[in-house]
Write a protein that holds these residues in place. Structure first.
Motif, PDB file in Angstrom:
ATOM      1  N   TYR A  33     -10.226  11.512 -11.819  1.00 47.67           N
ATOM      2  CA  TYR A  33     -10.782  10.852 -12.909  1.00 47.67           C
ATOM      3  C   TYR A  33     -12.112  11.031 -13.539  1.00 47.67           C
ATOM      4  N   SER A  34     -12.248  10.682 -14.704  1.00 45.77           N
ATOM      5  CA  SER A  34     -13.532  10.995 -15.108  1.00 45.77           C
ATOM      6  C   SER A  34     -14.714   9.987 -15.050  1.00 45.77           C
ATOM      7  N   LYS A  35     -14.133   8.685 -14.544  1.00 52.01           N
ATOM      8  CA  LYS A  35     -14.898   7.569 -14.180  1.00 52.01           C
ATOM      9  C   LYS A  35     -14.324   6.750 -13.216  1.00 52.01           C
ATOM     10  N   PRO A  36     -14.989   5.941 -12.683  1.00 53.37           N
ATOM     11  CA  PRO A  36     -14.641   5.147 -11.379  1.00 53.37           C
ATOM     12  C   PRO A  36     -13.764   4.176 -12.168  1.00 53.37           C
ATOM     13  N   VAL A  37     -12.691   3.638 -11.264  1.00 50.38           N
ATOM     14  CA  VAL A  37     -11.590   2.939 -11.882  1.00 50.38           C
ATOM     15  C   VAL A  37     -12.004   1.645 -10.942  1.00 50.38           C
ATOM     16  N   PRO A  38     -11.945   0.387 -11.803  1.00 51.52           N
ATOM     17  CA  PRO A  38     -12.340  -0.672 -11.209  1.00 51.52           C
ATOM     18  C   PRO A  38     -11.270  -1.346 -10.107  1.00 51.52           C
TER      19      PRO A  38
ATOM     20  N   ASP B 154      -8.151  -3.327 -11.460  1.00 48.84           N
ATOM     21  CA  ASP B 154      -6.861  -2.672 -12.185  1.00 48.84           C
ATOM     22  C   ASP B 154      -5.777  -2.485 -10.873  1.00 48.84           C
ATOM     23  N   PHE B 155      -6.246  -2.287  -9.617  1.00 43.97           N
ATOM     24  CA  PHE B 155      -5.313  -2.138  -8.550  1.00 43.97           C
ATOM     25  C   PHE B 155      -4.730  -3.442  -7.893  1.00 43.97           C
TER      26      PHE B 155
END
Length: 168
Positions: A7-12, A15-16
């Motif tokens: 991933y190019s950035k952290p995923v909140p 979202d999961f």
């Protein structure tokens, strides 16, 4: 094995959450989690403090229903604490309208109320009274305010701010 996707950035985390929560809520008749997650935004803080949605009960549908047949609306089952059940019952049409507006279609046709204790997550937090010493200090700081109601409100707010989050 397939290479790990970077991933190019952290995923909140949010979202999961939807993917994990939606199947559980679907078993209770909720098509999506937004009705549960945004209950206080839909009905207002006052109503949300004394109620919570339990499930959506959909009427049985015949097996050989024509595709263009009108879908019968569901019954929204609410758990309501104490004596607020009567008030919630009187507010029923307004609550149904708010829920349907949130969902974007006439999904709910009526309310069913079940009286009982709310889950711990939905209970309103009890606010401890301000410390008398902090209240006296805050009243002294707000004594120049001319409006009496505003002065009292500022004194209560100041006392809680002086007490701090841990209740010093």
């Amino acid at each position: 094995m397939a290479p790990r996707q970077k991933y190019s950035k952290p995923v909140p985390l949010a979202d999961f959450v939807r993917a994990a929560v939606d199947p559980v809520l679907a078993r209770q008749g909720f098509g999506e989690s937004s009705l549960i997650l945004h209950w206080d935004d839909i009905v207002g803080e006052r109503v949300a403090a004394c109620s919570e949605p339990i499930k959506l009960q959909w009427p049985p549908r015949p097996a050989k229903r024509p595709p263009d047949a009108v879908v019968e609306p569901a019954t929204l089952v609410l758990r309501v604490s104490g004596a607020m059940a009567l008030e919630i019952q009187h507010m029923g049409p307004v609550l149904i309208e708010r829920v349907n507006s949130h969902l974007g279609w006439r999904a709910v046709g009526k309310l069913a109320i079940r009286q009982g204790p709310l889950s711990k997550a939905n209970r309103p937090a009890r606010i401890a009274p301000p410390d008398p010493q902090a209240l006296a200090e805050a009243e002294k700081a707000a004594e120049d305010v001319e409006d009496e109601d505003l002065r009292k409100a500022l004194a209560r707010l100041g006392a809680r701010a002086l007490r701090g989050p841990a209740g010093r």
